[in-house]
Design a protein around this motif. Structure first.
Motif, PDB file in Angstrom:
ATOM      1  N   SER A 309       0.927  -1.070  -0.210  1.00  0.00           N
ATOM      2  CA  SER A 309       0.001  -0.201  -0.042  1.00  0.00           C
ATOM      3  C   SER A 309       0.894   1.424  -0.012  1.00  0.00           C
ATOM      4  N   ALA A 310       1.839   1.331   0.717  1.00  0.00           N
ATOM      5  CA  ALA A 310       2.775   2.171   0.824  1.00  0.00           C
ATOM      6  C   ALA A 310       3.402   2.614  -0.672  1.00  0.00           C
ATOM      7  N   ALA A 311       3.834   1.459  -1.254  1.00  0.00           N
ATOM      8  CA  ALA A 311       4.362   1.514  -2.872  1.00  0.00           C
ATOM      9  C   ALA A 311       3.347   2.002  -3.611  1.00  0.00           C
ATOM     10  N   LYS A 312       1.975   1.423  -3.622  1.00  0.00           N
ATOM     11  CA  LYS A 312       1.250   1.888  -4.608  1.00  0.00           C
ATOM     12  C   LYS A 312       0.872   3.445  -4.186  1.00  0.00           C
ATOM     13  N   ALA A 313       0.457   3.950  -3.111  1.00  0.00           N
ATOM     14  CA  ALA A 313       0.129   5.221  -2.684  1.00  0.00           C
ATOM     15  C   ALA A 313       1.250   6.268  -3.166  1.00  0.00           C
ATOM     16  N   LEU A 314       2.393   6.184  -2.894  1.00  0.00           N
ATOM     17  CA  LEU A 314       3.412   7.026  -3.330  1.00  0.00           C
ATOM     18  C   LEU A 314       3.782   6.986  -4.811  1.00  0.00           C
ATOM     19  N   MET A 315       3.806   5.505  -5.623  1.00  0.00           N
ATOM     20  CA  MET A 315       3.609   5.692  -7.002  1.00  0.00           C
ATOM     21  C   MET A 315       2.616   6.368  -7.549  1.00  0.00           C
ATOM     22  N   GLY A 316       1.461   6.185  -7.072  1.00  0.00           N
ATOM     23  CA  GLY A 316       0.478   6.810  -7.782  1.00  0.00           C
ATOM     24  C   GLY A 316       0.400   8.517  -7.609  1.00  0.00           C
ATOM     25  N   GLN A 317       1.089   8.869  -6.633  1.00  0.00           N
ATOM     26  CA  GLN A 317       1.174  10.420  -6.570  1.00  0.00           C
ATOM     27  C   GLN A 317       2.294  10.839  -7.507  1.00  0.00           C
ATOM     28  N   ALA A 318       3.360  10.068  -7.649  1.00  0.00           N
ATOM     29  CA  ALA A 318       4.278  10.226  -8.697  1.00  0.00           C
ATOM     30  C   ALA A 318       4.118  10.066 -10.188  1.00  0.00           C
ATOM     31  N   ALA A 319       3.014   9.233 -10.442  1.00  0.00           N
ATOM     32  CA  ALA A 319       2.611   8.998 -11.839  1.00  0.00           C
ATOM     33  C   ALA A 319       1.775  10.106 -12.133  1.00  0.00           C
ATOM     34  N   ARG A 320       0.944  10.876 -11.322  1.00  0.00           N
ATOM     35  CA  ARG A 320       0.127  11.860 -11.561  1.00  0.00           C
ATOM     36  C   ARG A 320       0.750  13.173 -11.552  1.00  0.00           C
ATOM     37  N   PHE A 321       2.073  13.375 -10.872  1.00  0.00           N
ATOM     38  CA  PHE A 321       2.914  14.448 -11.071  1.00  0.00           C
ATOM     39  C   PHE A 321       3.599  14.413 -12.335  1.00  0.00           C
ATOM     40  N   ILE A 322       4.469  13.343 -12.473  1.00  0.00           N
ATOM     41  CA  ILE A 322       5.206  13.193 -13.710  1.00  0.00           C
ATOM     42  C   ILE A 322       4.400  13.207 -14.888  1.00  0.00           C
ATOM     43  N   GLY A 323       3.138  12.554 -14.983  1.00  0.00           N
ATOM     44  CA  GLY A 323       2.478  12.656 -16.227  1.00  0.00           C
ATOM     45  C   GLY A 323       1.885  13.945 -16.404  1.00  0.00           C
ATOM     46  N   GLN A 324       1.323  14.774 -15.395  1.00  0.00           N
ATOM     47  CA  GLN A 324       0.883  16.023 -15.558  1.00  0.00           C
ATOM     48  C   GLN A 324       1.884  17.092 -15.910  1.00  0.00           C
ATOM     49  N   GLY A 356      -6.919   0.024  -6.770  1.00  0.00           N
ATOM     50  CA  GLY A 356      -7.034   0.835  -5.242  1.00  0.00           C
ATOM     51  C   GLY A 356      -6.277   2.060  -5.783  1.00  0.00           C
ATOM     52  N   SER A 357      -6.823   3.130  -5.366  1.00  0.00           N
ATOM     53  CA  SER A 357      -6.682   4.509  -5.641  1.00  0.00           C
ATOM     54  C   SER A 357      -5.371   4.837  -4.570  1.00  0.00           C
ATOM     55  N   SER A 358      -4.651   5.959  -5.088  1.00  0.00           N
ATOM     56  CA  SER A 358      -3.551   6.371  -3.887  1.00  0.00           C
ATOM     57  C   SER A 358      -4.209   6.677  -2.669  1.00  0.00           C
ATOM     58  N   ASP A 359      -5.318   7.330  -2.544  1.00  0.00           N
ATOM     59  CA  ASP A 359      -5.972   7.638  -1.371  1.00  0.00           C
ATOM     60  C   ASP A 359      -6.501   6.405  -0.602  1.00  0.00           C
ATOM     61  N   GLN A 360      -6.859   5.388  -1.448  1.00  0.00           N
ATOM     62  CA  GLN A 360      -7.370   4.276  -0.374  1.00  0.00           C
ATOM     63  C   GLN A 360      -6.076   3.514   0.006  1.00  0.00           C
ATOM     64  N   HIS A 361      -5.090   3.472  -0.846  1.00  0.00           N
ATOM     65  CA  HIS A 361      -3.849   2.698  -0.199  1.00  0.00           C
ATOM     66  C   HIS A 361      -3.319   3.456   0.800  1.00  0.00           C
ATOM     67  N   LEU A 362      -3.425   4.678   0.773  1.00  0.00           N
ATOM     68  CA  LEU A 362      -2.829   5.631   1.955  1.00  0.00           C
ATOM     69  C   LEU A 362      -3.714   5.133   3.186  1.00  0.00           C
ATOM     70  N   GLU A 363      -4.867   4.916   2.991  1.00  0.00           N
ATOM     71  CA  GLU A 363      -5.931   4.720   4.090  1.00  0.00           C
ATOM     72  C   GLU A 363      -5.486   3.374   4.646  1.00  0.00           C
ATOM     73  N   ASN A 364      -5.310   2.610   3.737  1.00  0.00           N
ATOM     74  CA  ASN A 364      -4.860   1.062   3.940  1.00  0.00           C
ATOM     75  C   ASN A 364      -3.642   1.006   4.803  1.00  0.00           C
ATOM     76  N   TYR A 365      -2.582   1.963   4.565  1.00  0.00           N
ATOM     77  CA  TYR A 365      -1.344   1.854   5.192  1.00  0.00           C
ATOM     78  C   TYR A 365      -1.715   2.355   6.656  1.00  0.00           C
ATOM     79  N   ARG A 366      -2.337   3.463   6.769  1.00  0.00           N
ATOM     80  CA  ARG A 366      -2.626   4.123   8.180  1.00  0.00           C
ATOM     81  C   ARG A 366      -3.345   2.756   8.952  1.00  0.00           C
ATOM     82  N   SER A 367      -4.344   2.301   8.290  1.00  0.00           N
ATOM     83  CA  SER A 367      -5.179   1.439   8.962  1.00  0.00           C
ATOM     84  C   SER A 367      -4.217   0.162   9.553  1.00  0.00           C
ATOM     85  N   GLY A 368      -3.188  -0.105   8.757  1.00  0.00           N
ATOM     86  CA  GLY A 368      -2.536  -1.250   9.046  1.00  0.00           C
ATOM     87  C   GLY A 368      -1.426  -0.650  10.314  1.00  0.00           C
ATOM     88  N   LEU A 369      -0.891   0.477  10.467  1.00  0.00           N
ATOM     89  CA  LEU A 369      -0.529   0.964  11.406  1.00  0.00           C
ATOM     90  C   LEU A 369      -0.802   1.153  12.540  1.00  0.00           C
TER      91      LEU A 369
END
Length: 372
Positions: A309-324, A356-369
């Protein structure tokens, strides 16, 4: 941590990149994109000849057994080439699912045909309204006589129309089962469509689909199926990194060639800062892709889930920034289908929302913590 690759892993990466460069140029890809199927059976056969469809099949079963790192490297090259063929769906997800869930007899019957490219299998798991809860399954499988009856719907099944076999998840009482459904099964209906990034997908309805007793893969999949999905997510992250790497390289090359006010736009400090930020996001994404590959087989489900989830959340944010940023730095031409940048942007846009979106995986990561 040592991120050096051994000779076999490097050979997999080089082989796939040579194939992309020689047989899957942007122009050739556009021809595939415009075809009736939306993918090429000829390319699929060539991938099989190179052994790339067998990377997730153990050596003792006639495969390469490349594991997560080999799959990551091939995925990088696949992402660079924006392949439209069902590599991720069949050669990664379905093949790994069969290797994880199936009996030895089922593996012997299914895996050789997948490795040779004669057969294509896809996992049909996602359902509408589940909000990316991977284990929220409403589809049912009920024992009927000597077999099973499937009832329900699956959504956005990538390459379902290309598959010979669908691996369908369904509730079996309090258990979770995965069933092999042939593409010509009576009562199964596909509603095909093309995704935003040009890939073939379909919603699939199952209306009293009858299967034999041997159709079920293994037993209760409540613990094993999440592990398959995590492996699939790591491979998807690898493909996304390949696309990010290529779109940034294209943007840097354009900034050196595009002249405005008598100078290349890449010499303007403001644009240099933006490309530096893009490079930082890319390197963070690289690290997260390595993390996903290194943790996707972790037997500790909670630690594995948090890492993915950490990987997907951060990579999703990177994908959006680099793409835009890439589209903006190319100006209006960055949105045209005639330029490969727009196609990479669409692939990265789709990646951020898939599995799973970046936001969803970020929440999954927080829930796991919090659970820890």
């Amino acid at each position: 941590m040592d991120f050096a690759f051994n000779d076999e892993q490097q050979m997999l990466l080089d082989t796939t990149r040579r194939f992309i460069a020689g047989r899957y140029s942007f122009e050739q890809r556009n021809q595939v994109l415009g075809s009736a199927d939306g993918w090429s059976r000829e390319v699929w056969a060539q991938l099989a000849d190179l052994g790339l469809l067998a990377i997730n099949i153990p050596e003792e079963q006639g495969g390469i057994g490349a594991g997560p790192l080999g799959t990551m490297l091939v995925g990088n090259a696949i992402g660079e080439g924006l392949l439209l063929e069902p590599f991720w769906s069949s050669a990664v997800v379905a093949t790994h699912a069969i290797g994880t869930l199936a009996s030895s007899a089922q593996r012997a019957a299914l895996l050789p045909a997948l490795a040779s490219g004669e057969s294509i299998a896809v996992l049909a798991h996602d359902e509408a309204g589940t909000r990316f809860d991977a284990m929220n399954v409403e589809m049912t499988a009920v024992a009927r006589g000597d077999g099973w009856e499937l009832q329900g719907r699956k959504c956005a099944v990538y390459h379902a129309s290309a598959a010979n076999v669908l691996l369908v998840s369904a509730k079996v009482g309090s258990e979770l089962g995965v069933f092999m459904v042939p593409s010509d099964a009576t009562g199964m209906q596909l509603s095909a469509f093309t995704t935003v990034d040009g890939q073939a997908a379909a919603d699939v309805a199952f209306d009293q689909v009858m299967l034999g007793a041997e159709a079920r893969l293994g037993g209760d999949a409540h613990e094993t199926l999440p592990a398959v999905l995590d492996y699939a997510l790591a491979a998807l992250c690898a493909e996304a990194f390949g696309a990010m790497d290529r779109i940034l390289a294209a943007t840097i090359a354009y900034s050196r060639a595009r002249v405005q006010f008598g100078a290349p736009i890449g010499s303007f400090q403001a644009l240099q800062h933006r490309m530096a930020d893009m490079f930082m996001h890319l390197e963070q994404a690289r690290s997260m892709s390595y993390l996903a590959a290194s943790q996707c087989l972790n037997p500790d489900a909670q630690a594995r889930g948090q890492a993915l989830s950490a990987a997907k959340a951060l990579m999703g944010q990177a994908a959006r920034f680099i793409g835009q940023q890439s589209v903006q730095l190319h100006g209006g031409m960055g949105m045209t289908d005639e330029l490969d940048v727009s196609h990479y942007f669409k692939r990265l846009l789709a990646f951020e929302l898939r599995c799973g979106s970046s936001d969803q995986h970020l929440e999954n990561y927080r829930s796991g913590l919090r659970a820890a």
